[in-house]
Scaffold this motif. Structure first.
Motif, PDB file in Angstrom:
ATOM      1  N   ARG A  41       0.869  -1.170   0.000  1.00 19.59           N
ATOM      2  CA  ARG A  41       0.000   0.000   0.000  1.00 19.59           C
ATOM      3  C   ARG A  41       0.910   1.224   0.000  1.00 19.59           C
ATOM      4  O   ARG A  41       1.899   1.271   0.709  1.00 19.59           O
ATOM      5  CB  ARG A  41      -0.849  -0.029   1.272  1.00 19.59           C
ATOM      6  CG  ARG A  41      -1.808   1.099   1.420  1.00 19.59           C
ATOM      7  CD  ARG A  41      -2.689   0.842   2.657  1.00 19.59           C
ATOM      8  NE  ARG A  41      -3.527   1.970   2.945  1.00 19.59           N
ATOM      9  CZ  ARG A  41      -3.229   2.931   3.797  1.00 19.59           C
ATOM     10  NH1 ARG A  41      -2.114   2.880   4.494  1.00 19.59           N
ATOM     11  NH2 ARG A  41      -4.042   3.942   3.982  1.00 19.59           N
ATOM     12  N   GLU A  43       1.087   5.204   0.758  1.00 19.53           N
ATOM     13  CA  GLU A  43       0.372   6.288   1.418  1.00 19.53           C
ATOM     14  C   GLU A  43       1.186   7.571   1.313  1.00 19.53           C
ATOM     15  O   GLU A  43       2.354   7.606   1.679  1.00 19.53           O
ATOM     16  CB  GLU A  43       0.130   5.967   2.889  1.00 19.53           C
ATOM     17  CG  GLU A  43      -0.653   7.039   3.600  1.00 19.53           C
ATOM     18  CD  GLU A  43      -0.953   6.681   5.041  1.00 19.53           C
ATOM     19  OE1 GLU A  43      -1.092   7.625   5.848  1.00 19.53           O
ATOM     20  OE2 GLU A  43      -1.024   5.486   5.360  1.00 19.53           O
ATOM     21  N   GLY A  48      -3.412  11.002  -0.097  1.00 21.74           N
ATOM     22  CA  GLY A  48      -4.235   9.804  -0.195  1.00 21.74           C
ATOM     23  C   GLY A  48      -3.389   8.558  -0.226  1.00 21.74           C
ATOM     24  O   GLY A  48      -2.169   8.597  -0.053  1.00 21.74           O
ATOM     25  N   SER A  49      -4.043   7.422  -0.457  1.00 17.29           N
ATOM     26  CA  SER A  49      -3.325   6.150  -0.499  1.00 17.29           C
ATOM     27  C   SER A  49      -3.758   5.339  -1.713  1.00 17.29           C
ATOM     28  O   SER A  49      -4.888   5.452  -2.192  1.00 17.29           O
ATOM     29  CB  SER A  49      -3.564   5.360   0.794  1.00 17.29           C
ATOM     30  OG  SER A  49      -4.933   5.058   0.937  1.00 17.29           O
ATOM     31  N   PHE A  50      -2.832   4.548  -2.195  1.00 16.32           N
ATOM     32  CA  PHE A  50      -3.052   3.669  -3.332  1.00 16.32           C
ATOM     33  C   PHE A  50      -2.884   2.232  -2.854  1.00 16.32           C
ATOM     34  O   PHE A  50      -1.970   1.941  -2.088  1.00 16.32           O
ATOM     35  CB  PHE A  50      -2.004   3.912  -4.432  1.00 16.32           C
ATOM     36  CG  PHE A  50      -1.999   5.306  -4.988  1.00 16.32           C
ATOM     37  CD1 PHE A  50      -2.722   5.611  -6.130  1.00 16.32           C
ATOM     38  CD2 PHE A  50      -1.258   6.307  -4.382  1.00 16.32           C
ATOM     39  CE1 PHE A  50      -2.703   6.897  -6.647  1.00 16.32           C
ATOM     40  CE2 PHE A  50      -1.231   7.594  -4.900  1.00 16.32           C
ATOM     41  CZ  PHE A  50      -1.957   7.888  -6.029  1.00 16.32           C
ATOM     42  N   PRO A  77      -6.172  -1.229  -9.399  1.00 12.34           N
ATOM     43  CA  PRO A  77      -5.689  -0.187  -8.492  1.00 12.34           C
ATOM     44  C   PRO A  77      -6.865   0.556  -7.868  1.00 12.34           C
ATOM     45  O   PRO A  77      -7.911   0.729  -8.499  1.00 12.34           O
ATOM     46  CB  PRO A  77      -4.859   0.722  -9.392  1.00 12.34           C
ATOM     47  CG  PRO A  77      -5.411   0.508 -10.758  1.00 12.34           C
ATOM     48  CD  PRO A  77      -5.916  -0.906 -10.797  1.00 12.34           C
ATOM     49  N   PHE A  79      -7.652   4.064  -5.339  1.00 15.34           N
ATOM     50  CA  PHE A  79      -7.143   5.271  -4.685  1.00 15.34           C
ATOM     51  C   PHE A  79      -8.169   5.754  -3.680  1.00 15.34           C
ATOM     52  O   PHE A  79      -9.356   5.859  -3.996  1.00 15.34           O
ATOM     53  CB  PHE A  79      -6.872   6.379  -5.716  1.00 15.34           C
ATOM     54  CG  PHE A  79      -6.492   7.690  -5.086  1.00 15.34           C
ATOM     55  CD1 PHE A  79      -5.246   7.869  -4.518  1.00 15.34           C
ATOM     56  CD2 PHE A  79      -7.393   8.749  -5.050  1.00 15.34           C
ATOM     57  CE1 PHE A  79      -4.893   9.083  -3.926  1.00 15.34           C
ATOM     58  CE2 PHE A  79      -7.053   9.960  -4.469  1.00 15.34           C
ATOM     59  CZ  PHE A  79      -5.803  10.118  -3.905  1.00 15.34           C
ATOM     60  N   ARG A  80      -7.704   6.057  -2.476  1.00 13.91           N
ATOM     61  CA  ARG A  80      -8.570   6.637  -1.448  1.00 13.91           C
ATOM     62  C   ARG A  80      -7.980   7.996  -1.072  1.00 13.91           C
ATOM     63  O   ARG A  80      -6.859   8.069  -0.565  1.00 13.91           O
ATOM     64  CB  ARG A  80      -8.634   5.733  -0.226  1.00 13.91           C
ATOM     65  CG  ARG A  80      -9.456   6.381   0.898  1.00 13.91           C
ATOM     66  CD  ARG A  80      -9.730   5.434   2.021  1.00 13.91           C
ATOM     67  NE  ARG A  80     -10.710   4.470   1.529  1.00 13.91           N
ATOM     68  CZ  ARG A  80     -10.858   3.247   2.020  1.00 13.91           C
ATOM     69  NH1 ARG A  80     -10.079   2.829   2.993  1.00 13.91           N
ATOM     70  NH2 ARG A  80     -11.773   2.455   1.549  1.00 13.91           N
ATOM     71  N   PRO A  81      -8.717   9.079  -1.321  1.00 15.67           N
ATOM     72  CA  PRO A  81      -8.188  10.407  -0.981  1.00 15.67           C
ATOM     73  C   PRO A  81      -8.056  10.580   0.526  1.00 15.67           C
ATOM     74  O   PRO A  81      -8.857  10.048   1.289  1.00 15.67           O
ATOM     75  CB  PRO A  81      -9.217  11.373  -1.559  1.00 15.67           C
ATOM     76  CG  PRO A  81     -10.457  10.566  -1.734  1.00 15.67           C
ATOM     77  CD  PRO A  81     -10.037   9.139  -1.909  1.00 15.67           C
TER      78      PRO A  81
END
Length: 93
Positions: A41, A43, A48-50, A77, A79-81
């Motif tokens: 992961r 970050e 955000g994190s991928f 993939p 993505f979470r902001p």
């Protein structure tokens, strides 16, 4: 903004050659891709994190013909902001 605009922006704001900015941006993206391929992961605090999500195979339908098709398992993939990014985007809302 696309990748070439990002490179140009980095070069102009930091007064560095385009070749160096290109190397920095390409290395940054390649590092994220390599980490995700390994299942890590990524970050970036405040942004955000991928991560990679694994999806199981399933039976689907071809919408055009209605015929049943087997959808293979896949990794995608995600993505979470981050909170800071969300807050920044909503400051003027």
């Amino acid at each position: 903004m696309n990748k070439s605009e990002l490179i140009r922006n980095l070069a102009e704001k930091n007064d560095i050659p385009m070749d160096y900015a290109t190397t920095v941006v390409n290395t940054f993206f390649q590092s994220i891709k390599d980490a995700m391929i390994q299942g890590d992961r990524v970050e970036i605090r405040g942004f955000g994190s991928f991560k990679v999500k694994d999806y199981q195979g399933y039976k689907g339908r071809n919408p055009k013909t209605g015929q049943s098709v087997e959808v293979q398992p896949k990794r995608l993939p995600f993505f979470r902001p981050g909170k800071e990014l969300k807050d920044h985007l909503n400051e003027d809302a």
